[in-house]
Design a protein around this motif. Structure first.
Motif, PDB file in Angstrom:
ATOM      1  N   LEU A  47       0.839  -1.189   0.000  1.00 55.29           N
ATOM      2  CA  LEU A  47       0.000   0.000   0.000  1.00 55.29           C
ATOM      3  C   LEU A  47       0.883   1.251   0.000  1.00 55.29           C
ATOM      4  CD1 LEU A  47      -2.977   1.053   0.356  1.00 55.29           C
ATOM      5  CD2 LEU A  47      -2.501   1.065   2.800  1.00 55.29           C
ATOM      6  N   LEU A  48       0.615   2.185  -0.893  1.00 49.77           N
ATOM      7  CA  LEU A  48       1.356   3.439  -0.977  1.00 49.77           C
ATOM      8  C   LEU A  48       0.732   4.424   0.007  1.00 49.77           C
ATOM      9  CD1 LEU A  48       3.554   5.058  -2.525  1.00 49.77           C
ATOM     10  CD2 LEU A  48       1.741   5.730  -4.117  1.00 49.77           C
ATOM     11  N   VAL A  49       1.571   5.011   0.882  1.00 45.96           N
ATOM     12  CA  VAL A  49       1.053   5.892   1.927  1.00 45.96           C
ATOM     13  C   VAL A  49       1.811   7.218   1.909  1.00 45.96           C
ATOM     14  CG1 VAL A  49       0.545   6.143   4.387  1.00 45.96           C
ATOM     15  CG2 VAL A  49       0.528   3.873   3.345  1.00 45.96           C
ATOM     16  N   PHE A  50       1.035   8.303   1.919  1.00 44.50           N
ATOM     17  CA  PHE A  50       1.575   9.647   2.033  1.00 44.50           C
ATOM     18  C   PHE A  50       1.348  10.095   3.470  1.00 44.50           C
ATOM     19  CE2 PHE A  50       0.476   9.001  -2.366  1.00 44.50           C
ATOM     20  CZ  PHE A  50       1.620   9.443  -3.016  1.00 44.50           C
ATOM     21  N   LEU A  51       2.433  10.495   4.134  1.00 42.65           N
ATOM     22  CA  LEU A  51       2.355  10.806   5.556  1.00 42.65           C
ATOM     23  C   LEU A  51       2.717  12.250   5.861  1.00 42.65           C
ATOM     24  CD1 LEU A  51       4.018   7.690   5.533  1.00 42.65           C
ATOM     25  CD2 LEU A  51       2.837   7.904   7.696  1.00 42.65           C
ATOM     26  N   GLU A  52       1.919  12.844   6.699  1.00 44.26           N
ATOM     27  CA  GLU A  52       2.223  14.143   7.285  1.00 44.26           C
ATOM     28  C   GLU A  52       2.717  13.851   8.697  1.00 44.26           C
ATOM     29  OE1 GLU A  52       2.538  18.296   7.756  1.00 44.26           O
ATOM     30  OE2 GLU A  52       2.344  17.042   5.982  1.00 44.26           O
ATOM     31  N   VAL A  53       3.898  14.344   9.028  1.00 40.28           N
ATOM     32  CA  VAL A  53       4.475  14.131  10.352  1.00 40.28           C
ATOM     33  C   VAL A  53       4.463  15.456  11.089  1.00 40.28           C
ATOM     34  CG1 VAL A  53       6.506  13.387  11.650  1.00 40.28           C
ATOM     35  CG2 VAL A  53       5.949  12.287   9.469  1.00 40.28           C
ATOM     36  N   LYS A  54       3.884  15.452  12.289  1.00 39.24           N
ATOM     37  CA  LYS A  54       3.827  16.670  13.099  1.00 39.24           C
ATOM     38  C   LYS A  54       4.485  16.411  14.443  1.00 39.24           C
ATOM     39  CE  LYS A  54       1.648  19.604  10.520  1.00 39.24           C
ATOM     40  NZ  LYS A  54       2.369  20.757  10.004  1.00 39.24           N
ATOM     41  N   PHE A  55       5.490  17.203  14.754  1.00 44.08           N
ATOM     42  CA  PHE A  55       6.133  17.141  16.065  1.00 44.08           C
ATOM     43  C   PHE A  55       5.617  18.293  16.910  1.00 44.08           C
ATOM     44  CE2 PHE A  55       9.167  18.330  19.243  1.00 44.08           C
ATOM     45  CZ  PHE A  55       9.565  17.119  19.781  1.00 44.08           C
ATOM     46  N   ARG A  56       5.159  17.974  18.093  1.00 45.00           N
ATOM     47  CA  ARG A  56       4.738  18.985  19.055  1.00 45.00           C
ATOM     48  C   ARG A  56       5.307  18.594  20.406  1.00 45.00           C
ATOM     49  NH1 ARG A  56       3.958  21.129  15.040  1.00 45.00           N
ATOM     50  NH2 ARG A  56       2.134  22.218  14.258  1.00 45.00           N
ATOM     51  N   SER A  57       5.876  19.577  21.104  1.00 43.90           N
ATOM     52  CA  SER A  57       6.496  19.287  22.392  1.00 43.90           C
ATOM     53  C   SER A  57       5.467  19.004  23.483  1.00 43.90           C
ATOM     54  CB  SER A  57       7.418  20.429  22.815  1.00 43.90           C
ATOM     55  OG  SER A  57       6.693  21.633  22.880  1.00 43.90           O
ATOM     56  N   SER A  58       4.215  19.435  23.270  1.00 45.73           N
ATOM     57  CA  SER A  58       3.163  19.136  24.246  1.00 45.73           C
ATOM     58  C   SER A  58       1.831  18.973  23.517  1.00 45.73           C
ATOM     59  CB  SER A  58       3.047  20.245  25.295  1.00 45.73           C
ATOM     60  OG  SER A  58       2.224  21.291  24.855  1.00 45.73           O
ATOM     61  N   THR A  59       0.868  18.480  24.256  1.00 46.91           N
ATOM     62  CA  THR A  59      -0.483  18.324  23.697  1.00 46.91           C
ATOM     63  C   THR A  59      -1.411  19.424  24.212  1.00 46.91           C
ATOM     64  OG1 THR A  59      -1.078  16.807  25.485  1.00 46.91           O
ATOM     65  CG2 THR A  59      -0.247  15.832  23.431  1.00 46.91           C
ATOM     66  N   LYS A  60      -0.836  20.459  24.782  1.00 43.27           N
ATOM     67  CA  LYS A  60      -1.618  21.548  25.370  1.00 43.27           C
ATOM     68  C   LYS A  60      -2.639  22.139  24.396  1.00 43.27           C
ATOM     69  CE  LYS A  60      -1.118  25.853  27.911  1.00 43.27           C
ATOM     70  NZ  LYS A  60      -0.173  26.825  28.459  1.00 43.27           N
ATOM     71  N   PHE A  61      -2.256  22.254  23.130  1.00 38.77           N
ATOM     72  CA  PHE A  61      -3.154  22.817  22.124  1.00 38.77           C
ATOM     73  C   PHE A  61      -3.621  21.758  21.139  1.00 38.77           C
ATOM     74  CE2 PHE A  61      -0.442  26.337  23.550  1.00 38.77           C
ATOM     75  CZ  PHE A  61      -1.427  27.170  24.064  1.00 38.77           C
ATOM     76  N   GLY A  62      -3.683  20.513  21.577  1.00 35.11           N
ATOM     77  CA  GLY A  62      -4.200  19.437  20.742  1.00 35.11           C
ATOM     78  C   GLY A  62      -3.155  18.546  20.112  1.00 35.11           C
ATOM     79  N   GLY A  63      -1.894  18.849  20.281  1.00 32.51           N
ATOM     80  CA  GLY A  63      -0.846  18.009  19.712  1.00 32.51           C
ATOM     81  C   GLY A  63      -0.757  18.118  18.206  1.00 32.51           C
ATOM     82  N   GLY A  64      -0.021  17.197  17.617  1.00 27.90           N
ATOM     83  CA  GLY A  64       0.241  17.229  16.185  1.00 27.90           C
ATOM     84  C   GLY A  64      -0.974  16.996  15.315  1.00 27.90           C
ATOM     85  N   LEU A  65      -1.882  16.137  15.758  1.00 28.37           N
ATOM     86  CA  LEU A  65      -3.060  15.840  14.940  1.00 28.37           C
ATOM     87  C   LEU A  65      -3.928  17.073  14.740  1.00 28.37           C
ATOM     88  CD1 LEU A  65      -4.106  12.342  16.354  1.00 28.37           C
ATOM     89  CD2 LEU A  65      -2.725  12.848  14.340  1.00 28.37           C
ATOM     90  N   ALA A  66      -4.020  17.900  15.753  1.00 31.47           N
ATOM     91  CA  ALA A  66      -4.836  19.116  15.662  1.00 31.47           C
ATOM     92  C   ALA A  66      -4.227  20.135  14.700  1.00 31.47           C
ATOM     93  CB  ALA A  66      -5.003  19.743  17.047  1.00 31.47           C
ATOM     94  N   ALA A  67      -2.942  19.983  14.404  1.00 34.27           N
ATOM     95  CA  ALA A  67      -2.261  20.938  13.527  1.00 34.27           C
ATOM     96  C   ALA A  67      -2.446  20.632  12.043  1.00 34.27           C
ATOM     97  CB  ALA A  67      -0.771  20.959  13.865  1.00 34.27           C
ATOM     98  N   VAL A  68      -3.077  19.513  11.740  1.00 37.14           N
ATOM     99  CA  VAL A  68      -3.298  19.144  10.335  1.00 37.14           C
ATOM    100  C   VAL A  68      -4.694  19.622   9.941  1.00 37.14           C
ATOM    101  CG1 VAL A  68      -3.344  17.271   8.652  1.00 37.14           C
ATOM    102  CG2 VAL A  68      -1.757  17.176  10.578  1.00 37.14           C
ATOM    103  N   THR A  69      -4.720  20.717   9.210  1.00 35.46           N
ATOM    104  CA  THR A  69      -5.966  21.378   8.841  1.00 35.46           C
ATOM    105  C   THR A  69      -6.521  20.827   7.527  1.00 35.46           C
ATOM    106  OG1 THR A  69      -4.812  23.060   7.556  1.00 35.46           O
ATOM    107  CG2 THR A  69      -5.130  23.506   9.917  1.00 35.46           C
ATOM    108  N   PRO A  70      -7.787  21.096   7.233  1.00 28.81           N
ATOM    109  CA  PRO A  70      -8.328  20.715   5.922  1.00 28.81           C
ATOM    110  C   PRO A  70      -7.529  21.309   4.763  1.00 28.81           C
ATOM    111  CG  PRO A  70     -10.115  21.262   7.405  1.00 28.81           C
ATOM    112  CD  PRO A  70      -8.835  21.631   8.114  1.00 28.81           C
ATOM    113  N   ALA A  71      -7.035  22.527   4.920  1.00 27.74           N
ATOM    114  CA  ALA A  71      -6.221  23.142   3.863  1.00 27.74           C
ATOM    115  C   ALA A  71      -4.927  22.357   3.655  1.00 27.74           C
ATOM    116  CB  ALA A  71      -5.908  24.590   4.212  1.00 27.74           C
ATOM    117  N   LYS A  72      -4.311  21.900   4.747  1.00 26.29           N
ATOM    118  CA  LYS A  72      -3.086  21.098   4.646  1.00 26.29           C
ATOM    119  C   LYS A  72      -3.382  19.775   3.945  1.00 26.29           C
ATOM    120  CE  LYS A  72       0.987  19.520   5.103  1.00 26.29           C
ATOM    121  NZ  LYS A  72       1.986  19.915   4.114  1.00 26.29           N
TER     122      LYS A  72
END
Length: 121
Positions: A47-72
């Motif tokens: 399976l071919l997979v395209f990955l967005e990797v988000k590093f966040r030092s804390s989850t205070k504002f939702g962590g990396g998953l919250a940083a992936v917007t519909p526009a992204k």
């Protein structure tokens, strides 16, 4: 340490995690007019997979998953189509078809992988 250095460290952690799962890494930090694909990989099943990797030092504002917007995600989809077009001989099956494709997000923190969300698109 720059933001880019921190991002690269997060991607290194993600790539190591994926390789441990038997994945082949086809591309890292691929740039095009639509943006950047952090990681392009292929699962052990092909399976071919395209990955967005988000590093966040804390989850205070939702962590990396919250940083992936519909526009992204829209940019990621466009960039992946261009990547597949440019890499067709590399990824096509014997019937000259594209493999199945998935879009994932990996959230990385100081402690390592927090989440690997499969199939975000």
């Amino acid at each position: 340490m720059t933001t880019k250095d921190i991002g690269n460290r997060g991607e290194d952690v993600a790539v190591s995690f994926l390789r441990d799962k038997g994945w082949t890494i086809l591309e890292r930090n691929w740039l095009c007019p639509y943006g950047e694909l952090d990681v392009v990989g292929q699962t052990a099943e092909g399976l071919l997979v395209f990955l967005e990797v988000k590093f966040r030092s804390s989850t205070k504002f939702g962590g990396g998953l919250a940083a992936v917007t519909p526009a992204k995600l829209k940019k990621m989809k466009r960039a992946s189509a261009l990547w597949m077009q440019q890499n067709r001989p590399r990824i096509s099956s014997t019937r000259n078809e594209y493999p199945c494709v998935r879009f994932d997000v990996i959230d990385v923190g100081p402690e390592g992988i927090r989440h690997h969300l499969e199939g975000v698109l």
